[in-house]
Design a protein around this motif. Structure first.
Motif, PDB file in Angstrom:
ATOM      1  N   ALA A  16      29.706  46.512 -15.869  1.00 27.14           N
ATOM      2  CA  ALA A  16      30.588  47.688 -15.843  1.00 27.14           C
ATOM      3  C   ALA A  16      30.086  48.762 -16.803  1.00 27.14           C
ATOM      4  O   ALA A  16      30.101  49.955 -16.466  1.00 27.14           O
ATOM      5  CB  ALA A  16      32.022  47.275 -16.194  1.00 27.14           C
ATOM      6  N   SER A  17      29.610  48.357 -17.959  1.00 25.12           N
ATOM      7  CA  SER A  17      29.077  49.323 -18.926  1.00 25.12           C
ATOM      8  C   SER A  17      27.835  50.018 -18.387  1.00 25.12           C
ATOM      9  O   SER A  17      27.661  51.231 -18.584  1.00 25.12           O
ATOM     10  CB  SER A  17      28.740  48.627 -20.243  1.00 25.12           C
ATOM     11  N   LEU A  18      26.981  49.271 -17.708  1.00 29.44           N
ATOM     12  CA  LEU A  18      25.786  49.880 -17.119  1.00 29.44           C
ATOM     13  C   LEU A  18      26.169  50.866 -16.016  1.00 29.44           C
ATOM     14  O   LEU A  18      25.558  51.937 -15.902  1.00 29.44           O
ATOM     15  CB  LEU A  18      24.845  48.805 -16.572  1.00 29.44           C
ATOM     16  N   ARG A  19      27.167  50.516 -15.231  1.00 31.25           N
ATOM     17  CA  ARG A  19      27.629  51.430 -14.178  1.00 31.25           C
ATOM     18  C   ARG A  19      28.174  52.728 -14.773  1.00 31.25           C
ATOM     19  O   ARG A  19      27.963  53.805 -14.228  1.00 31.25           O
ATOM     20  CB  ARG A  19      28.699  50.774 -13.320  1.00 31.25           C
ATOM     21  N   GLU A  20      28.872  52.617 -15.891  1.00 32.87           N
ATOM     22  CA  GLU A  20      29.445  53.800 -16.539  1.00 32.87           C
ATOM     23  C   GLU A  20      28.380  54.761 -17.046  1.00 32.87           C
ATOM     24  O   GLU A  20      28.631  55.958 -17.170  1.00 32.87           O
ATOM     25  CB  GLU A  20      30.348  53.374 -17.703  1.00 32.87           C
ATOM     26  N   LEU A  21      27.209  54.244 -17.342  1.00 34.43           N
ATOM     27  CA  LEU A  21      26.124  55.085 -17.841  1.00 34.43           C
ATOM     28  C   LEU A  21      25.479  55.938 -16.758  1.00 34.43           C
ATOM     29  O   LEU A  21      24.764  56.889 -17.064  1.00 34.43           O
ATOM     30  CB  LEU A  21      25.047  54.215 -18.505  1.00 34.43           C
ATOM     31  N   ASP A  24      25.687  59.869 -11.867  1.00 29.75           N
ATOM     32  CA  ASP A  24      26.232  60.228 -10.558  1.00 29.75           C
ATOM     33  C   ASP A  24      27.388  59.321 -10.130  1.00 29.75           C
ATOM     34  O   ASP A  24      27.904  59.445  -9.029  1.00 29.75           O
ATOM     35  CB  ASP A  24      25.138  60.244  -9.488  1.00 29.75           C
ATOM     36  N   GLY A  25      27.792  58.401 -11.013  1.00 25.13           N
ATOM     37  CA  GLY A  25      28.909  57.532 -10.690  1.00 25.13           C
ATOM     38  C   GLY A  25      28.556  56.426  -9.723  1.00 25.13           C
ATOM     39  O   GLY A  25      29.416  55.661  -9.304  1.00 25.13           O
ATOM     40  N   GLY A  26      27.296  56.316  -9.380  1.00 26.48           N
ATOM     41  CA  GLY A  26      26.857  55.295  -8.438  1.00 26.48           C
ATOM     42  C   GLY A  26      26.257  54.106  -9.152  1.00 26.48           C
ATOM     43  O   GLY A  26      26.639  53.784 -10.278  1.00 26.48           O
ATOM     44  N   SER A  27      25.321  53.498  -8.494  1.00 30.21           N
ATOM     45  CA  SER A  27      24.699  52.294  -9.039  1.00 30.21           C
ATOM     46  C   SER A  27      23.187  52.427  -9.213  1.00 30.21           C
ATOM     47  O   SER A  27      22.507  51.434  -9.434  1.00 30.21           O
ATOM     48  CB  SER A  27      24.987  51.108  -8.115  1.00 30.21           C
ATOM     49  N   SER A  28      22.660  53.645  -9.109  1.00 29.35           N
ATOM     50  CA  SER A  28      21.205  53.783  -9.156  1.00 29.35           C
ATOM     51  C   SER A  28      20.621  53.327 -10.494  1.00 29.35           C
ATOM     52  O   SER A  28      19.585  52.656 -10.523  1.00 29.35           O
ATOM     53  CB  SER A  28      20.780  55.214  -8.836  1.00 29.35           C
ATOM     54  N   LEU A  29      21.278  53.651 -11.598  1.00 25.06           N
ATOM     55  CA  LEU A  29      20.781  53.222 -12.903  1.00 25.06           C
ATOM     56  C   LEU A  29      20.882  51.702 -13.028  1.00 25.06           C
ATOM     57  O   LEU A  29      19.943  51.049 -13.489  1.00 25.06           O
ATOM     58  CB  LEU A  29      21.557  53.885 -14.037  1.00 25.06           C
ATOM     59  N   LEU A  30      21.995  51.137 -12.604  1.00 30.81           N
ATOM     60  CA  LEU A  30      22.184  49.696 -12.644  1.00 30.81           C
ATOM     61  C   LEU A  30      21.078  48.989 -11.861  1.00 30.81           C
ATOM     62  O   LEU A  30      20.467  48.038 -12.348  1.00 30.81           O
ATOM     63  CB  LEU A  30      23.554  49.310 -12.089  1.00 30.81           C
ATOM     64  N   ILE A  31      20.809  49.463 -10.670  1.00 26.02           N
ATOM     65  CA  ILE A  31      19.778  48.856  -9.827  1.00 26.02           C
ATOM     66  C   ILE A  31      18.407  48.983 -10.484  1.00 26.02           C
ATOM     67  O   ILE A  31      17.623  48.032 -10.490  1.00 26.02           O
ATOM     68  CB  ILE A  31      19.803  49.476  -8.416  1.00 26.02           C
ATOM     69  N   GLU A  32      18.128  50.128 -11.070  1.00 24.81           N
ATOM     70  CA  GLU A  32      16.847  50.331 -11.749  1.00 24.81           C
ATOM     71  C   GLU A  32      16.703  49.365 -12.931  1.00 24.81           C
ATOM     72  O   GLU A  32      15.643  48.758 -13.124  1.00 24.81           O
ATOM     73  CB  GLU A  32      16.743  51.777 -12.233  1.00 24.81           C
ATOM     74  N   VAL A  33      17.758  49.207 -13.710  1.00 20.42           N
ATOM     75  CA  VAL A  33      17.724  48.310 -14.866  1.00 20.42           C
ATOM     76  C   VAL A  33      17.527  46.863 -14.406  1.00 20.42           C
ATOM     77  O   VAL A  33      16.722  46.125 -14.976  1.00 20.42           O
ATOM     78  CB  VAL A  33      19.008  48.464 -15.720  1.00 20.42           C
ATOM     79  N   ILE A  34      18.262  46.463 -13.376  1.00 18.27           N
ATOM     80  CA  ILE A  34      18.124  45.100 -12.855  1.00 18.27           C
ATOM     81  C   ILE A  34      16.707  44.859 -12.340  1.00 18.27           C
ATOM     82  O   ILE A  34      16.093  43.833 -12.651  1.00 18.27           O
ATOM     83  CB  ILE A  34      19.175  44.821 -11.757  1.00 18.27           C
ATOM     84  N   ASP A  35      16.176  45.782 -11.572  1.00 18.93           N
ATOM     85  CA  ASP A  35      14.821  45.623 -11.028  1.00 18.93           C
ATOM     86  C   ASP A  35      13.782  45.523 -12.144  1.00 18.93           C
ATOM     87  O   ASP A  35      12.874  44.681 -12.091  1.00 18.93           O
ATOM     88  CB  ASP A  35      14.470  46.769 -10.083  1.00 18.93           C
TER      89      ASP A  35
END
Length: 121
Positions: A16-21, A24-35
Motif C-alpha cells: 500500500a505504501s508503494l502504491r501511494e508513492l 498517477d495513482g496507478g501501479s506503474s511504480l509498484l510494478i517497476e519496483v517488483i520487477d
C-alpha cells in the motif's frame, strides 16, 4: 477465521505504501519496483549459494544483508528475516545450519516471487 500465527508472504501495508508513492495513482511504480527486485534478488539468491559453496562467509554476509534490505522494501518481511539469520551466521563466521538456511532461502524466494506476481495482477 484467519490464523494470527500465519504471516502473509508479502506485507500488504508495504505494498500500500508503494502504491501511494505512484504519482498517477496507478501501479506503474509498484510494478517497476517488483520487477527490479525479482531480477536483482535472483542473482543475489544464486550468490548466496555460490558464497556458501566456496566458504566465503564474508561474501555470504554481505549478500544476505543486501537481500534482507531489498526484500523488506517489497514487503517480503519473512524472507527478510531469514536473510537476517543468514547474515548473522556469516558475520559470526558460524557455518552451522547455513546449508539449511540457504536452501530455505532458495525455496522461499520462489514463493516470494509467486506472491509478488499475484500482487502485480
Amino acid at each position: 477465521m484467519s490464523n494470527p500465527d500465519v504471516v502473509p508472504m508479502i506485507d500488504p501495508s508495504v505494498i500500500a505504501s508503494l502504491r501511494e508513492l505512484d504519482d498517477d495513482g496507478g501501479s506503474s511504480l509498484l510494478i517497476e519496483v517488483i520487477d527490479l527486485y525479482v531480477n536483482e534478488a535472483s542473482a543475489q539468491v544464486a550468490a548466496l549459494q555460490s558464497a556458501l559453496q566456496s566458504g566465503d562467509l564474508r561474501a555470504l554476509e554481505r549478500t544476505a544483508h543486501t537481500l534482507k534490505s531489498s526484500s523488506a522494501n517489497v514487503g517480503a518481511l519473512g524472507f527478510a528475516a531469514l536473510c537476517a539469520d543468514i547474515e548473522h551466521h556469516g558475520r559470526a563466521a558460524n557455518a552451522t545450519d547455513l546449508d539449511e538456511l540457504v536452501g530455505r532461502a532458495q525455496q522461499q524466494y520462489v514463493e516470494v516471487c509467486k506472491a509478488l506476481a499475484a500482487v502485480k495482477g
